[in-house]
Design a protein around this motif. Structure first.
Motif, short mmCIF file in Angstrom:
data_model
loop_
_atom_site.label_atom_id
_atom_site.label_comp_id
_atom_site.label_asym_id
_atom_site.label_seq_id
_atom_site.Cartn_x
_atom_site.Cartn_y
_atom_site.Cartn_z
N SER A 43 10.67 -3.49 10.72
CA SER A 43 11.21 -2.36 9.97
C SER A 43 12.13 -1.52 10.85
O SER A 43 12.04 -1.54 12.08
CB SER A 43 10.08 -1.50 9.41
N ALA A 44 12.99 -0.77 10.20
CA ALA A 44 13.99 0.04 10.90
C ALA A 44 13.42 1.40 11.29
O ALA A 44 12.30 1.77 10.91
CB ALA A 44 15.21 0.22 10.01
N THR A 45 14.21 2.13 12.06
CA THR A 45 13.85 3.51 12.41
C THR A 45 13.74 4.35 11.15
O THR A 45 14.47 4.17 10.20
CB THR A 45 14.94 4.11 13.32
N ARG A 46 12.77 5.28 11.18
CA ARG A 46 12.54 6.17 10.04
C ARG A 46 12.22 5.39 8.77
O ARG A 46 12.68 5.71 7.69
CB ARG A 46 13.75 7.08 9.79
N PHE A 47 11.41 4.36 8.94
CA PHE A 47 10.99 3.55 7.80
C PHE A 47 10.06 4.35 6.88
O PHE A 47 9.19 5.08 7.34
CB PHE A 47 10.25 2.30 8.28
N CYS A 48 10.24 4.19 5.58
CA CYS A 48 9.33 4.77 4.61
C CYS A 48 9.27 3.84 3.41
O CYS A 48 10.30 3.55 2.79
CB CYS A 48 9.79 6.16 4.18
N GLY A 49 8.10 3.33 3.10
CA GLY A 49 7.94 2.41 1.98
C GLY A 49 6.62 2.62 1.28
O GLY A 49 5.70 3.25 1.83
N THR A 50 6.53 2.10 0.07
CA THR A 50 5.32 2.23 -0.73
C THR A 50 4.86 0.85 -1.18
O THR A 50 5.66 0.06 -1.69
CB THR A 50 5.56 3.09 -1.98
N THR A 51 3.58 0.57 -0.96
CA THR A 51 3.02 -0.67 -1.51
C THR A 51 2.28 -0.34 -2.80
O THR A 51 1.65 0.71 -2.94
CB THR A 51 2.05 -1.34 -0.52
N VAL A 52 2.39 -1.25 -3.74
CA VAL A 52 1.70 -1.16 -5.02
C VAL A 52 0.74 -2.34 -5.10
O VAL A 52 1.18 -3.49 -5.11
CB VAL A 52 2.69 -1.21 -6.20
N SER A 53 -0.55 -2.07 -5.13
CA SER A 53 -1.56 -3.12 -5.17
C SER A 53 -2.29 -3.09 -6.51
O SER A 53 -2.80 -2.05 -6.93
CB SER A 53 -2.57 -2.94 -4.03
N ILE A 54 -2.31 -4.24 -7.19
CA ILE A 54 -2.94 -4.34 -8.50
C ILE A 54 -3.92 -5.50 -8.48
O ILE A 54 -3.61 -6.58 -7.94
CB ILE A 54 -1.89 -4.59 -9.61
N ARG A 55 -5.11 -5.30 -9.04
CA ARG A 55 -6.06 -6.40 -9.15
C ARG A 55 -5.44 -7.53 -9.95
O ARG A 55 -4.80 -7.31 -10.98
CB ARG A 55 -7.36 -5.93 -9.79
#
Length: 318
Positions: free
Chosen positions: A115-127
Motif C-alpha cells: 500500500s501507498a503512503t497515507r493509505f486508507c481503506g475499508t473492508t466489507v466482510s459478509i457471511r
C-alpha cells in the motif's frame, strides 16, 4: 402483501469502535484477520482502526501514515472485499492494482500487497450464507471474482463504488448514520452489481416489461409506505431482479428504486407536517412513514426540501 411487512427497521445502538494502535499488527488481537503489516517507508507510523458490526456485514476501516507490505489470510466463513481509492494500493497478489478501487480477499485466502503512503481503506466482510441468500433474493450472481483472491482486483470504475465508499465512511465516521438492515443490504447489493457490471451481464428485459415493473413496484411502495421494506423483498414480490428493477426506475425517473421509495416517504412526511402540524409532533409523523432515526431523517429531509422539518411545521402553523 402482509407477508412482506416488517417491524420497524430500527438502527443498531452500537456505535463504531475506534482505536489508535501502537503498531499495525495489534489488529490481530481483536479481529479474525491474520495479518502481518511490515512498514517499508521510514518515518513515524500512525495507525487508526474503526470497526462497525451489523447484522449482515462488518466494516473495518484502517488508515496508516506510511507505506506497508501486508501479508495474511482473510477471515474464514466470510467473503471480504476491499474498498479503496486509486493509487492507494500499488501491488496486490503480484499485480499492479494502482488503478483499481475494489479488491477481493475471498474467504480464508492468502493475500499479499503493497500500500501507498497515507493509505486508507475499508473492508466489507459478509457471511457467505448471507450474501448467497441476498444474491438469490435480488436475482444476481456472485461472480468468481468475489469468491477468491485469485482474481484480486476488479477493474471496473462504477458510480456505485463511490456510493459504497461514501456510505461506508458515514457508517464508520460516527453514529449519525444508522446501520440498519436496509443500509447493509444496499452495500452488499451495490457490491454485487459492481462485480457483475452491466457490460458483462446485460439486462434482457423489454421496454414493456420494464414499464409494467415500474407500475407494479410503485403500487407496492404506496401500499407499504410506512414499512420501509428492503428492496430485496420488493424484488421478490414483483418478481424481477434488482438489475431489471434498477434499470426500469433509472429510465423513467433518473433515480433508482431505493431513492424513489425514500423520497416518496419523505413527500408523505412533508404533507403531514403541512396539514397536520397542530395535531402531531415531528417524531410521530416521521415514525408513521418509517423513519425511526430522527437525526438521519432530519438530514435527509433537509437535503430533499432545503429546510428542516421543524421549519416546515413552524411555517405551516403560522
Amino acid at each position: 402483501m402482509d407477508h412482506i411487512k416488517n417491524s420497524p427497521n430500527l438502527p443498531g445502538s452500537e456505535p463504531p469502535v475506534v482505536m489508535m494502535l501502537p503498531e499495525p499488527n495489534d489488529i490481530n488481537s481483536f479481529s479474525p484477520w491474520e495479518i502481518d503489516f511490515r512498514q517499508i517507508e521510514a518515518g513515524p507510523m500512525e495507525t487508526k482502526v474503526t470497526v462497525r458490526a451489523g447484522s449482515i456485514l462488518t466494516l473495518l476501516n484502517i488508515s496508516m501514515s506510511r507505506a506497508v507490505h501486508q501479508t495474511g489470510v482473510s477471515p474464514k466463513g466470510l467473503l471480504t472485499f476491499g474498498i479503496i481509492r486509486r493509487n492507494e494500493v500499488q501491488v496486490w497478489q503480484g499485480q499492479d492494482t494502482s488503478a483499481s478501487e475494489l479488491l477481493s480477499f475471498g474467504s480464508s485466502d492468502p493475500f499479499d500487497g503493497v500500500s501507498a503512503t497515507r493509505f486508507c481503506g475499508t473492508t466489507v466482510s459478509i457471511r457467505e450464507h448471507d450474501i448467497e441468500h441476498l444474491a438469490d433474493a435480488l436475482g444476481l450472481n456472485i461472480p468468481e471474482s468475489l469468491r477468491t483472491s485469485a482474481t484480486p482486483a476488479i477493474y471496473v470504475h462504477h458510480k456505485r463504488l463511490a456510493a459504497i465508499r461514501q456510505l461506508s465512511e458515514q457508517l464508520t465516521d460516527g453514529h449519525d448514520q444508522p446501520m440498519t438492515e436496509n443500509v447493509q443490504e444496499e452495500i452488499v447489493a451495490n457490491l454485487l452489481l459492481v462485480a457483475n457490471s452491466y457490460d458483462q451481464h446485460e439486462d434482457k428485459s423489454t421496454p414493456l416489461i420494464r414499464s409494467r415493473t415500474v407500475s407494479k413496484t410503485t403500487e407496492l411502495m404506496l401500499a407499504l409506505l410506512g414499512e420501509n421494506v428492503p428492496i430485496s423483498k420488493i424484488c421478490k414480490e414483483v418478481g424481477v431482479s434488482w438489475r431489471t428493477l434498477d434499470r426500469s426506475f433509472l429510465e423513467k425517473f433518473g433515480i433508482g428504486p431505493k431513492k424513489y421509495y425514500h423520497r416518496l416517504r419523505l413527500n408523505r412526511v412533508r404533507s403531514d407536517l403541512i396539514h397536520k402540524a397542530n395535531h402531531y409532533n415531528i417524531s410521530d409523523i416521521a415514525n408513521r412513514w418509517g423513519f425511526w432515526h430522527l437525526g438521519q431523517f432530519a438530514q435527509d429531509y433537509h437535503n430533499m426540501f432545503g429546510e428542516l422539518p421543524s421549519t416546515t411545521m413552524r411555517i405551516s402553523g403560522e
